[in-house]
Write an enzyme that holds these catalytic residues in place. Structure first.
Site, mmCIF file in Angstrom:
data_model
loop_
_atom_site.group_PDB
_atom_site.id
_atom_site.type_symbol
_atom_site.label_atom_id
_atom_site.label_comp_id
_atom_site.label_asym_id
_atom_site.label_seq_id
_atom_site.Cartn_x
_atom_site.Cartn_y
_atom_site.Cartn_z
ATOM 1 N N HIS A 85 5.111 6.090 11.700
ATOM 2 C CA HIS A 85 4.601 5.930 10.329
ATOM 3 C C HIS A 85 3.627 7.082 10.065
ATOM 4 O O HIS A 85 2.418 6.885 9.986
ATOM 5 C CB HIS A 85 3.911 4.565 10.217
ATOM 6 C CG HIS A 85 3.630 4.108 8.819
ATOM 7 N ND1 HIS A 85 3.689 4.941 7.706
ATOM 8 C CD2 HIS A 85 3.273 2.876 8.341
ATOM 9 C CE1 HIS A 85 3.372 4.240 6.626
ATOM 10 N NE2 HIS A 85 3.127 2.986 6.986
ATOM 11 N N ARG B 29 0.800 -1.232 0.000
ATOM 12 C CA ARG B 29 0.000 0.000 0.000
ATOM 13 C C ARG B 29 0.823 1.267 0.000
ATOM 14 O O ARG B 29 0.588 2.186 -0.777
ATOM 15 C CB ARG B 29 -0.888 0.088 1.263
ATOM 16 C CG ARG B 29 -2.250 -0.473 1.141
ATOM 17 C CD ARG B 29 -2.664 -0.979 2.496
ATOM 18 N NE ARG B 29 -1.722 -1.989 2.898
ATOM 19 C CZ ARG B 29 -1.811 -3.263 2.527
ATOM 20 N NH1 ARG B 29 -2.820 -3.664 1.819
ATOM 21 N NH2 ARG B 29 -0.903 -4.150 2.878
ATOM 22 N N THR B 30 1.770 1.339 0.923
ATOM 23 C CA THR B 30 2.447 2.620 1.110
ATOM 24 C C THR B 30 3.218 2.993 -0.153
ATOM 25 O O THR B 30 3.082 4.102 -0.671
ATOM 26 C CB THR B 30 3.367 2.567 2.344
ATOM 27 O OG1 THR B 30 2.577 2.162 3.461
ATOM 28 C CG2 THR B 30 3.981 3.916 2.629
ATOM 29 N N ARG C 44 11.266 3.974 3.459
ATOM 30 C CA ARG C 44 10.877 3.008 4.500
ATOM 31 C C ARG C 44 12.125 2.214 4.862
ATOM 32 O O ARG C 44 12.829 1.729 3.982
ATOM 33 C CB ARG C 44 9.782 2.069 4.011
ATOM 34 C CG ARG C 44 9.591 0.877 4.966
ATOM 35 C CD ARG C 44 8.366 0.077 4.652
ATOM 36 N NE ARG C 44 7.154 0.825 4.970
ATOM 37 C CZ ARG C 44 5.939 0.295 4.930
ATOM 38 N NH1 ARG C 44 5.763 -0.959 4.573
ATOM 39 N NH2 ARG C 44 4.894 1.030 5.229
ATOM 40 N N LYS D 47 25.706 -3.311 -0.991
ATOM 41 C CA LYS D 47 27.176 -3.195 -1.073
ATOM 42 C C LYS D 47 27.748 -2.480 0.140
ATOM 43 O O LYS D 47 28.948 -2.257 0.223
ATOM 44 C CB LYS D 47 27.561 -2.409 -2.320
ATOM 45 C CG LYS D 47 27.108 -3.005 -3.623
ATOM 46 C CD LYS D 47 27.551 -2.068 -4.764
ATOM 47 C CE LYS D 47 27.008 -2.510 -6.100
ATOM 48 N NZ LYS D 47 27.266 -1.497 -7.130
HETATM 49 C C1 NCD Z 1 1.759 -0.900 8.352
HETATM 50 C C2 NCD Z 1 3.250 -0.739 8.532
HETATM 51 O O1 NCD Z 1 4.008 -0.921 7.561
HETATM 52 O O2 NCD Z 1 3.629 -0.380 9.632
HETATM 53 N N1 NCD Z 1 1.398 -1.136 7.012
HETATM 54 C C3 NCD Z 1 1.136 -0.060 6.211
HETATM 55 O O3 NCD Z 1 1.989 0.721 5.889
HETATM 56 N N2 NCD Z 1 -0.135 0.121 5.826
HETATM 57 C C4 NCD Z 1 1.152 -1.888 9.280
HETATM 58 C C5 NCD Z 1 1.701 -3.269 9.311
HETATM 59 O O4 NCD Z 1 2.624 -3.617 8.562
HETATM 60 O O5 NCD Z 1 1.186 -4.058 10.099
#
Ligand code: NCD
Length: 307
Positions: free
Chosen positions: A129, A51-52, A101, A80
């Site tokens: 997040h 999703r993100t 991320r 590397k």
């Molecule tokens: C979440 C995350 O990555 O923290 N997912 C997301 O970005 N929608 C929640 C999760 O992974 O449980």
């Protein structure tokens, strides 16, 4: 240079403006179709994501911009041994804005200190997040019509769940918001959130292990996945993974206008039988994630131009 590393980087007014922009994008998408023409978003994903990453990519494309990036650390120079600081300097040469991320808490912060373009934290370890939180706020606003006067139940892995940490920090700013923190003893909310966010600001909260007891009183139920990748041993994960499974019967004593949210991915914690209940908001929440990220990219690029 503005970055979004934690939700505290945004004022209440800026959050309200982002929500208002997202609502305007929903109503008038054509107005925004060229806002990021000739701009590039870089996605640096060192941890899995569906999703993100894809919502950021579709957000940039719908703003008329384009996207470069990688979706696993192994396919980048991290394999590397390149540092996050060096990668941030490099990406600053190619893109206008970057989303990161990382499995290490603080990595996007390090990137922001070494970047000449805005950096957005798309999840750092078990820490924060903030763009999921913006997604959650837009969802609550659209579902309930308000962000104040709510009892928010958060259920599951409150210890490692970074979405929970950011959401509490954000919702704590609104008037008369109370929290019910539902988790097994081992997965309770970290002390720093309890002390620095809740107690310091005099916010009412209770901790309980019982979803059934909490159910009748809550307006929002935020379910979360037990974060397997943050556990030190598999045995503990196996013991705790099915602590809460939301089934239709468990909603018998819930409010008729309860809003059920989940950042997704779901594993076991919400039965698929709930999906057709009008109170299940989690797939609408996904779509809201694209709109609020459009608003955020636009905001950070405009702030960069003004700077
Ligand atoms: C979440 C995350 O990555 O923290 N997912 C997301 O970005 N929608 C929640 C999760 O992974 O449980």
């Amino acid at each position: 240079m503005r970055h979004l590393i934690g939700i505290e980087d945004l004022t209440n007014e800026e959050i309200d403006n982002l929500i208002a922009t997202a609502e305007d994008i929903i109503a008038n998408p054509d107005k925004y179709a060229e806002v990021c023409k000739r701009k590039k978003l870089a996605t640096l994903f060192y941890e899995p994501s569906t999703r993100t990453r894809l919502s950021f990519e579709s957000a940039m494309i719908e703003l008329g911009g384009s996207v470069i990036g990688f979706s696993e650390a192994q396919s980048s120079s991290a394999a590397k041994g390149e540092s996050v600081a060096d990668t941030a300097k490099v990406i600053s040469c190619f893109a206008d804005i970057m989303v990161m991320r990382h499995f290490k808490e603080g990595a996007p912060m390090v990137a922001s200190l070494n970047s000449t373009i805005p950096v957005i934290n798309a999840g750092d370890g078990g820490h924060n997040h903030p763009t999921q939180t913006l997604t959650d706020l837009l969802t609550i606003k659209r579902e309930k019509g308000r962000l104040d006067n709510l009892v928010v139940g958060l259920c599951g892995d409150l210890k490692f769940g970074r979405t929970v940490h950011s959401l509490i920090s954000a919702m704590a700013r609104y008037k008369n918001v109370k929290f019910v923190l539902i988790s097994p003893d081992e997965l309770k909310i970290p002390d720093y959130i309890k002390h620095d966010v809740l107690e310091r600001n005099g916010i009412e909260y209770i901790e309980t292990a019982s979803l059934e007891d909490a159910m009748p009183n809550i307006d929002i139920l935020y379910m979360t996945r037990v974060q397997r990748e943050r556990f030190f041993n598999e045995q503990d994960y196996i013991r705790l993974k099915d602590s809460y499974i939301l089934t239709p019967e468990k909603l018998d004593n819930a409010k008729s206008d309860l809003a059920i949210l989940h950042p997704l991915p779901r594993v076991n914690e919400i039965s698929v039988a709930i999906d057709k209940d009008p109170r299940a908001c989690y797939f609408r929440q996904v779509l809201n994630g694209k709109y609020i990220r459009m608003a955020l990219i636009k905001f950070l690029l405009e702030a960069k131009n003004e700077g």
